[in-house]
Design a protein around this motif. Sequence first.
Motif, PDB file in Angstrom:
ATOM      1  N   GLU A 382      20.134  29.591  20.117  1.00 41.97           N
ATOM      2  CA  GLU A 382      21.442  28.930  20.195  1.00 41.97           C
ATOM      3  C   GLU A 382      22.156  28.952  18.845  1.00 41.97           C
ATOM      4  OE1 GLU A 382      23.278  24.546  21.370  1.00 41.97           O
ATOM      5  OE2 GLU A 382      21.253  25.098  22.018  1.00 41.97           O
ATOM      6  N   ASN A 383      21.387  28.717  17.768  1.00 43.75           N
ATOM      7  CA  ASN A 383      21.990  28.724  16.430  1.00 43.75           C
ATOM      8  C   ASN A 383      22.500  30.104  16.055  1.00 43.75           C
ATOM      9  OD1 ASN A 383      21.524  26.022  16.089  1.00 43.75           O
ATOM     10  ND2 ASN A 383      19.693  26.266  14.827  1.00 43.75           N
ATOM     11  N   ALA A 384      21.705  31.137  16.392  1.00 48.14           N
ATOM     12  CA  ALA A 384      22.133  32.506  16.090  1.00 48.14           C
ATOM     13  C   ALA A 384      23.396  32.864  16.867  1.00 48.14           C
ATOM     14  CB  ALA A 384      21.010  33.485  16.411  1.00 48.14           C
ATOM     15  N   MET A 385      23.467  32.425  18.120  1.00 48.03           N
ATOM     16  CA  MET A 385      24.660  32.704  18.928  1.00 48.03           C
ATOM     17  C   MET A 385      25.883  31.997  18.356  1.00 48.03           C
ATOM     18  SD  MET A 385      25.997  34.346  21.405  1.00 48.03           S
ATOM     19  CE  MET A 385      24.742  34.868  22.562  1.00 48.03           C
ATOM     20  N   GLU A 386      25.692  30.803  17.802  1.00 46.47           N
ATOM     21  CA  GLU A 386      26.808  30.084  17.169  1.00 46.47           C
ATOM     22  C   GLU A 386      27.390  30.902  16.014  1.00 46.47           C
ATOM     23  OE1 GLU A 386      25.643  26.230  15.917  1.00 46.47           O
ATOM     24  OE2 GLU A 386      25.391  25.429  17.942  1.00 46.47           O
ATOM     25  N   HIS A 387      26.506  31.533  15.248  1.00 45.50           N
ATOM     26  CA  HIS A 387      26.974  32.374  14.138  1.00 45.50           C
ATOM     27  C   HIS A 387      27.770  33.570  14.663  1.00 45.50           C
ATOM     28  CE1 HIS A 387      25.055  30.238  10.891  1.00 45.50           C
ATOM     29  NE2 HIS A 387      23.859  30.338  11.450  1.00 45.50           N
ATOM     30  N   LEU A 388      27.285  34.175  15.750  1.00 41.99           N
ATOM     31  CA  LEU A 388      27.988  35.337  16.311  1.00 41.99           C
ATOM     32  C   LEU A 388      29.362  34.933  16.841  1.00 41.99           C
ATOM     33  CD1 LEU A 388      25.158  37.225  18.259  1.00 41.99           C
ATOM     34  CD2 LEU A 388      25.915  37.539  15.902  1.00 41.99           C
ATOM     35  N   ILE A 389      29.410  33.808  17.533  1.00 43.09           N
ATOM     36  CA  ILE A 389      30.683  33.359  18.109  1.00 43.09           C
ATOM     37  C   ILE A 389      31.660  32.939  17.014  1.00 43.09           C
ATOM     38  CG2 ILE A 389      31.744  31.569  19.551  1.00 43.09           C
ATOM     39  CD1 ILE A 389      29.249  31.641  21.300  1.00 43.09           C
ATOM     40  N   GLY A 390      31.135  32.412  15.915  1.00 39.54           N
ATOM     41  CA  GLY A 390      32.005  31.931  14.852  1.00 39.54           C
ATOM     42  C   GLY A 390      32.476  32.993  13.885  1.00 39.54           C
ATOM     43  N   HIS A 391      31.915  34.192  13.974  1.00 40.84           N
ATOM     44  CA  HIS A 391      32.291  35.264  13.040  1.00 40.84           C
ATOM     45  C   HIS A 391      33.634  35.875  13.447  1.00 40.84           C
ATOM     46  CE1 HIS A 391      31.775  38.311  10.045  1.00 40.84           C
ATOM     47  NE2 HIS A 391      31.661  39.300  10.917  1.00 40.84           N
ATOM     48  N   SER A 392      34.383  36.394  12.482  1.00 39.51           N
ATOM     49  CA  SER A 392      35.720  36.958  12.771  1.00 39.51           C
ATOM     50  C   SER A 392      35.667  38.406  13.243  1.00 39.51           C
ATOM     51  CB  SER A 392      36.603  36.870  11.518  1.00 39.51           C
ATOM     52  OG  SER A 392      36.019  37.593  10.454  1.00 39.51           O
ATOM     53  N   TRP A 393      34.565  39.118  13.048  1.00 35.77           N
ATOM     54  CA  TRP A 393      34.337  40.474  13.542  1.00 35.77           C
ATOM     55  C   TRP A 393      35.445  41.456  13.175  1.00 35.77           C
ATOM     56  CZ3 TRP A 393      29.530  41.026  14.446  1.00 35.77           C
ATOM     57  CH2 TRP A 393      28.781  39.991  14.995  1.00 35.77           C
ATOM     58  N   PRO A 394      35.605  41.755  11.888  1.00 35.70           N
ATOM     59  CA  PRO A 394      36.604  42.763  11.508  1.00 35.70           C
ATOM     60  C   PRO A 394      36.264  44.156  12.033  1.00 35.70           C
ATOM     61  CG  PRO A 394      35.253  42.121   9.619  1.00 35.70           C
ATOM     62  CD  PRO A 394      34.945  41.150  10.712  1.00 35.70           C
ATOM     63  N   GLY A 395      34.966  44.405  12.275  1.00 32.18           N
ATOM     64  CA  GLY A 395      34.554  45.706  12.825  1.00 32.18           C
ATOM     65  C   GLY A 395      34.453  45.712  14.330  1.00 32.18           C
ATOM     66  N   TYR A 424      26.077  37.746   5.055  1.00 32.02           N
ATOM     67  CA  TYR A 424      27.544  37.647   5.037  1.00 32.02           C
ATOM     68  C   TYR A 424      28.069  37.026   6.314  1.00 32.02           C
ATOM     69  CZ  TYR A 424      28.325  41.501   8.350  1.00 32.02           C
ATOM     70  OH  TYR A 424      28.368  42.278   9.477  1.00 32.02           O
ATOM     71  N   LEU A 425      27.381  37.301   7.418  1.00 37.27           N
ATOM     72  CA  LEU A 425      27.857  36.789   8.710  1.00 37.27           C
ATOM     73  C   LEU A 425      27.709  35.275   8.777  1.00 37.27           C
ATOM     74  CD1 LEU A 425      27.355  38.477  12.102  1.00 37.27           C
ATOM     75  CD2 LEU A 425      26.750  36.080  11.904  1.00 37.27           C
ATOM     76  N   LYS A 426      26.624  34.756   8.229  1.00 40.81           N
ATOM     77  CA  LYS A 426      26.400  33.306   8.263  1.00 40.81           C
ATOM     78  C   LYS A 426      27.237  32.566   7.236  1.00 40.81           C
ATOM     79  CE  LYS A 426      22.049  34.299   8.004  1.00 40.81           C
ATOM     80  NZ  LYS A 426      20.585  34.231   7.856  1.00 40.81           N
ATOM     81  N   GLN A 427      27.525  33.220   6.122  1.00 40.74           N
ATOM     82  CA  GLN A 427      28.317  32.576   5.075  1.00 40.74           C
ATOM     83  C   GLN A 427      29.773  32.405   5.485  1.00 40.74           C
ATOM     84  OE1 GLN A 427      27.586  35.170   1.752  1.00 40.74           O
ATOM     85  NE2 GLN A 427      25.937  33.891   0.939  1.00 40.74           N
ATOM     86  N   HIS A 428      30.263  33.328   6.319  1.00 33.30           N
ATOM     87  CA  HIS A 428      31.679  33.296   6.674  1.00 33.30           C
ATOM     88  C   HIS A 428      31.920  32.842   8.111  1.00 33.30           C
ATOM     89  CE1 HIS A 428      31.520  36.109   3.238  1.00 33.30           C
ATOM     90  NE2 HIS A 428      32.632  35.495   2.917  1.00 33.30           N
ATOM     91  N   THR A 429      30.898  32.235   8.718  1.00 36.82           N
ATOM     92  CA  THR A 429      31.059  31.733  10.078  1.00 36.82           C
ATOM     93  C   THR A 429      32.036  30.563  10.083  1.00 36.82           C
ATOM     94  OG1 THR A 429      28.860  32.420  10.750  1.00 36.82           O
ATOM     95  CG2 THR A 429      29.883  30.664  12.037  1.00 36.82           C
ATOM     96  N   ARG A 430      32.939  30.567  11.033  1.00 34.59           N
ATOM     97  CA  ARG A 430      33.856  29.423  11.179  1.00 34.59           C
ATOM     98  C   ARG A 430      33.590  28.779  12.530  1.00 34.59           C
ATOM     99  NH1 ARG A 430      38.060  30.806  14.569  1.00 34.59           N
ATOM    100  NH2 ARG A 430      38.263  33.004  15.048  1.00 34.59           N
TER     101      ARG A 430
END
Length: 487
Positions: A382-395, A424-430
């Motif tokens: 669940e925590n890992a999915m939160e990071h994925l959902i919160g990332h801005s995904w420039p790529g 980088y993905l976890k540091q910039h998660t919103r």
Amino acid sequence: MSGKQINTKMQEGAKEFQNLHNNSLVLSEDSILSEYFITMMNKIFDPLPVPFILLDKDSRVRMINQVFADYLGFSKKEIIGKPVLEVDKYSRFPYVFKTKKAEIAWKHTFENGHTAIVHRLPVLDENGEIKYGVGMVLFEDLHQFRDIIEKNKLLETELYLYKNQLKEMHGAKYSWDNIIGNSEKMSAAKFIGRRASQTNSNVLILGESGTGKELFAHAIHNDSVRNFSPFVKVNSAAIPSELLESELFGYEEGAFTGAKKGGKIGKFELANGGSIFLDEIGDMPLKMQAKLLRVLQEKEFERVGGNNIVKVDVRVIAATNKDLRQLIDEGKFREDLYYRLNVMTIEIPPLRERHGDIGELVSILLNKLSNQLGKYVSNISENAMEHLIGHSWPGNVRELENVLERAINLTDSDTILPVHLPIYLKQHTRRIVDGPIRPLKDIIEDTEKEALARCLEYTDGNKLQTAKLLEISRSSLYDKLEKYGIS
């Protein structure tokens, strides 16, 4: 024993096996691998010169014929009842049992060094659960396999050439089913794409890199009346400008130094009657834009170095990640070409504008990557999915796929944790929605897991060196590795 005799024996054995299997259905569930069943299996398969093995649902060897035991270099008594990984530590049967998918004609190197071509077949019950597994060796060494290849070399070469020609001419591989996402913006894009596929109008697909513009082009062609005609792909940015004209429109013999004898037809002629996908259209040189405009208007062109008019019926699907209106203002893109292409425009939303699709994308990509990498990973915390959902995904989706592939390679279980994601993905998660702050304990644990994983990666798995760098005792390191499930 001749090939005909082997085939006859195999058919007789298969018939007996089927009768035995059908009769066993009236017995209890556990009796499918009873002593009577095993005895009959030995009677059927021991005389065959084809290596054969039977495993139970726990991957233990319940039956192996003599020729297979000899091939592995053990007696049957040494093999029966053992887990298959104790017989051959390189066996892929545990993975086959997890995926429940057969592996047909796989190259496999056994622990004794023999390399063969094998089948691995999971047998499922009526509820879709593993009942047992069957393995066969088709070719006991690669020399047998190479002999067959050599004998059919001419046929193989011809088939290879025909296959590649068909792939080039009929290259559309994807349909609407391959485009994942039901968010509002993605649903709108697919709606317009489906409508566009029912017309012969030119299509302009706009979207950032990695959003799936080529998938849309494939789907539009496959859903159109041109789906049995060629689908030809051209990346305008990947071809040098001085070669682009000859690549698109072909050339006559002697048109320039190095031209092939007899000339060459271009991509537009290959696509005649079908569709041509012009990717990165915003990078096309102005000179080529003028010639493309003529093709769109007149449905004709001349080859490089030629005088004859070539008429074509081609539907153009163009795509770009650039702002064409801005390029027009800068004098880098023709306005008249823009309006010729901009008949049916599809704007594909970036991944950051459709976070609701990430869960479904992750599930499908994990399945795809597990099959590609041969490593079964099906879950994400669940925590890992939160990071994925919160990332801005420039790529966009391409970046998401790369992140998941990295995570699969790092995990030692079937679950992806935050520690397996890039820093980088976890540091910039919103945070997408407001909510309570996470407990300090969880934050500290995530940080500790990340530090352990990074240090182990830095030391190439050397635990003694890892403990020294982290300034903790070796026993403490082992306790933490066990706690977080890090191998």
